[in-house]
Design a protein around this motif. Structure first.
Motif, mmCIF file in Angstrom:
data_model
loop_
_atom_site.group_PDB
_atom_site.id
_atom_site.type_symbol
_atom_site.label_atom_id
_atom_site.label_comp_id
_atom_site.label_asym_id
_atom_site.label_seq_id
_atom_site.Cartn_x
_atom_site.Cartn_y
_atom_site.Cartn_z
ATOM 1 N N GLY A 134 0.818 -1.207 0.000
ATOM 2 C CA GLY A 134 0.000 0.000 0.000
ATOM 3 C C GLY A 134 0.854 1.260 0.000
ATOM 4 N N ARG A 135 2.160 1.084 0.247
ATOM 5 C CA ARG A 135 3.025 2.273 0.248
ATOM 6 C C ARG A 135 3.597 2.458 -1.152
ATOM 7 N NH1 ARG A 135 6.929 2.066 5.261
ATOM 8 N NH2 ARG A 135 7.545 4.048 4.323
ATOM 9 N N ASN A 136 2.713 2.811 -2.051
ATOM 10 C CA ASN A 136 3.091 2.960 -3.458
ATOM 11 C C ASN A 136 2.945 4.426 -3.897
ATOM 12 O OD1 ASN A 136 0.323 3.367 -3.742
ATOM 13 N ND2 ASN A 136 -0.042 1.170 -3.957
ATOM 14 N N LYS A 137 3.090 4.650 -5.184
ATOM 15 C CA LYS A 137 3.017 6.031 -5.692
ATOM 16 C C LYS A 137 1.661 6.666 -5.417
ATOM 17 C CE LYS A 137 6.337 5.356 -9.484
ATOM 18 N NZ LYS A 137 6.461 3.872 -9.523
ATOM 19 N N LEU A 138 0.622 5.849 -5.549
ATOM 20 C CA LEU A 138 -0.720 6.401 -5.363
ATOM 21 C C LEU A 138 -0.939 6.860 -3.910
ATOM 22 C CD1 LEU A 138 -3.068 6.897 -7.276
ATOM 23 C CD2 LEU A 138 -4.024 4.702 -6.598
ATOM 24 N N SER A 139 -0.310 6.173 -2.961
ATOM 25 C CA SER A 139 -0.458 6.593 -1.559
ATOM 26 C C SER A 139 0.243 7.933 -1.337
ATOM 27 C CB SER A 139 0.080 5.528 -0.599
ATOM 28 O OG SER A 139 1.484 5.495 -0.621
ATOM 29 N N GLU B 3 -5.421 -5.216 -6.842
ATOM 30 C CA GLU B 3 -5.066 -3.790 -6.743
ATOM 31 C C GLU B 3 -6.163 -2.958 -6.082
ATOM 32 O OE1 GLU B 3 -4.216 -3.048 -10.826
ATOM 33 O OE2 GLU B 3 -2.052 -3.173 -10.530
ATOM 34 N N GLN B 4 -7.405 -3.265 -6.440
ATOM 35 C CA GLN B 4 -8.507 -2.500 -5.897
ATOM 36 C C GLN B 4 -8.587 -2.615 -4.379
ATOM 37 O OE1 GLN B 4 -12.080 -1.913 -8.904
ATOM 38 N NE2 GLN B 4 -12.512 -3.486 -7.413
ATOM 39 N N GLN B 5 -8.302 -3.832 -3.927
ATOM 40 C CA GLN B 5 -8.353 -4.111 -2.499
ATOM 41 C C GLN B 5 -7.257 -3.341 -1.762
ATOM 42 O OE1 GLN B 5 -8.487 -8.328 -2.345
ATOM 43 N NE2 GLN B 5 -8.693 -8.392 -0.123
ATOM 44 N N ILE B 6 -6.073 -3.317 -2.363
ATOM 45 C CA ILE B 6 -4.967 -2.558 -1.780
ATOM 46 C C ILE B 6 -5.351 -1.087 -1.680
ATOM 47 C CG2 ILE B 6 -2.581 -1.774 -2.117
ATOM 48 C CD1 ILE B 6 -2.020 -4.407 -3.551
ATOM 49 N N PHE B 7 -5.998 -0.593 -2.723
ATOM 50 C CA PHE B 7 -6.389 0.812 -2.734
ATOM 51 C C PHE B 7 -7.372 1.135 -1.607
ATOM 52 C CE2 PHE B 7 -8.915 4.474 -4.156
ATOM 53 C CZ PHE B 7 -7.900 5.389 -4.249
ATOM 54 N N VAL B 8 -8.314 0.220 -1.357
ATOM 55 C CA VAL B 8 -9.263 0.429 -0.256
ATOM 56 C C VAL B 8 -8.506 0.566 1.061
ATOM 57 C CG1 VAL B 8 -11.065 -0.679 1.140
ATOM 58 C CG2 VAL B 8 -11.238 -0.691 -1.369
ATOM 59 N N ARG B 9 -7.536 -0.306 1.245
ATOM 60 C CA ARG B 9 -6.765 -0.221 2.499
ATOM 61 C C ARG B 9 -5.967 1.075 2.584
ATOM 62 N NH1 ARG B 9 -3.500 -5.363 4.021
ATOM 63 N NH2 ARG B 9 -2.721 -4.987 1.957
ATOM 64 N N ALA B 11 -6.845 3.947 1.259
ATOM 65 C CA ALA B 11 -7.772 5.050 1.540
ATOM 66 C C ALA B 11 -8.161 5.063 3.014
ATOM 67 C CB ALA B 11 -9.013 4.935 0.650
ATOM 68 N N ILE B 12 -8.375 3.870 3.585
ATOM 69 C CA ILE B 12 -8.713 3.789 5.013
ATOM 70 C C ILE B 12 -7.520 4.226 5.862
ATOM 71 C CG2 ILE B 12 -9.319 2.220 6.905
ATOM 72 C CD1 ILE B 12 -10.991 0.615 4.896
ATOM 73 N N LYS B 13 -6.326 3.869 5.423
ATOM 74 C CA LYS B 13 -5.123 4.266 6.154
ATOM 75 C C LYS B 13 -4.964 5.792 6.141
ATOM 76 C CE LYS B 13 -0.155 3.389 6.308
ATOM 77 N NZ LYS B 13 0.972 2.755 5.606
ATOM 78 N N ALA B 14 -5.240 6.409 4.982
ATOM 79 C CA ALA B 14 -5.157 7.875 4.889
ATOM 80 C C ALA B 14 -6.185 8.508 5.834
ATOM 81 C CB ALA B 14 -5.396 8.331 3.450
#
Lengths: 158, 158
Positions: A134-139, B3-9, B11-14
């Motif tokens: 999750g620590r990627n460019k998008l983050s 990838e979508q699942q990683i993105f959800v995590r 967004a929640i982390k942010a």
């Protein structure tokens, strides 16, 4: 070009929204008012303008996309706090830098594929990235978007 | 992982990051200091605390997850500006509401599946969603996260 997935487009849209609001704010501020503080004794508008240019521009090197363009602003707008008596560019130059840096970033953002957005950035080691994908460019983009919102909240108080 | 699942995590982390920072800020403010303005003539800290509770809590109904719990705070902290002479709860009550609302939201967030996050929210029509599938629950979370960052930037000035 592979189409960007929905969530990538969502993150870019959130970025565009915050940049658009900040842009509208800076456009509404006269050159003289640029030296106003957001609150008594706090950062001046001009400092936050330069600060956002530097912080946003740094994504270019963090993402490994090339040379960032506004490294010369780092001393006055990032390394040191406001009113450190360092040289600042003319306001007209800074306004152009703001517009140009946003154009450059938008251009990069639109060309990155979903896979590239989800890949590690240059500040991460392979091992760290394997532990937390999750620590990627998008983050980094999500964080920088929140950073714009944070300072925008301050700017509107001025 | 998808990838979508990683993105959800991500967004929640942010979200967790911004809420964590706001929580740290509010915890550091004494009850008396809660009535300080973030800048002369601007919102008081207590108003922004209530405002964030209401704005965040509204996600529960926007997502169609159930009854939101802090609708009774809407008049004093959202519909009307600060210092409108409306009744506000005791500060200790508001502090508890803040902590409790964050727990409730975290709990909901952890249970939503990726598919649910990417599905439309109740404020959208099916037609609008078909036109722009990026306007889903997760986009609301991104917006609310930026909203917390925006006011946090103001709070730290106080």
């Amino acid at each position: 070009m592979e189409e960007q997935q929905i969530f990538v487009r969502m993150a870019i849209k959130a970025w565009d929204t915050q940049i658009g609001r900040a842009d509208k704010f800076f456009s509404s501020v006269s050159d003289e008012s640029m030296f106003k503080e957001v609150a008594p004794g706090k950062n001046r508008i001009i400092y936050l303008l330069g600060h956002l240019i530097v912080a946003n521009d740094s994504m270019i090197s963090i993402f490994g996309l090339g040379e960032r363009k506004y490294a010369h602003l780092e001393e006055a707008f990032m390394t040191h706090p406001d009113k450190s008596d360092l040289d600042m560019p003319e306001i007209s130059v800074l306004r152009n830098d703001w517009a140009e840096s946003n154009r450059i970033l938008s251009d990069y953002f639109s060309k990155l594929t979903t896979g590239e957005w989800m890949s590690r950035h240059t500040v991460m080691t392979d091992e760290d990235f394997a532990r937390d994908p999750g620590r990627n460019k998008l983050s980094v983009l999500l964080n920088r978007t929140n950073h714009v919102a944070y300072h925008l909240g301050q700017l509107v108080l001025a």
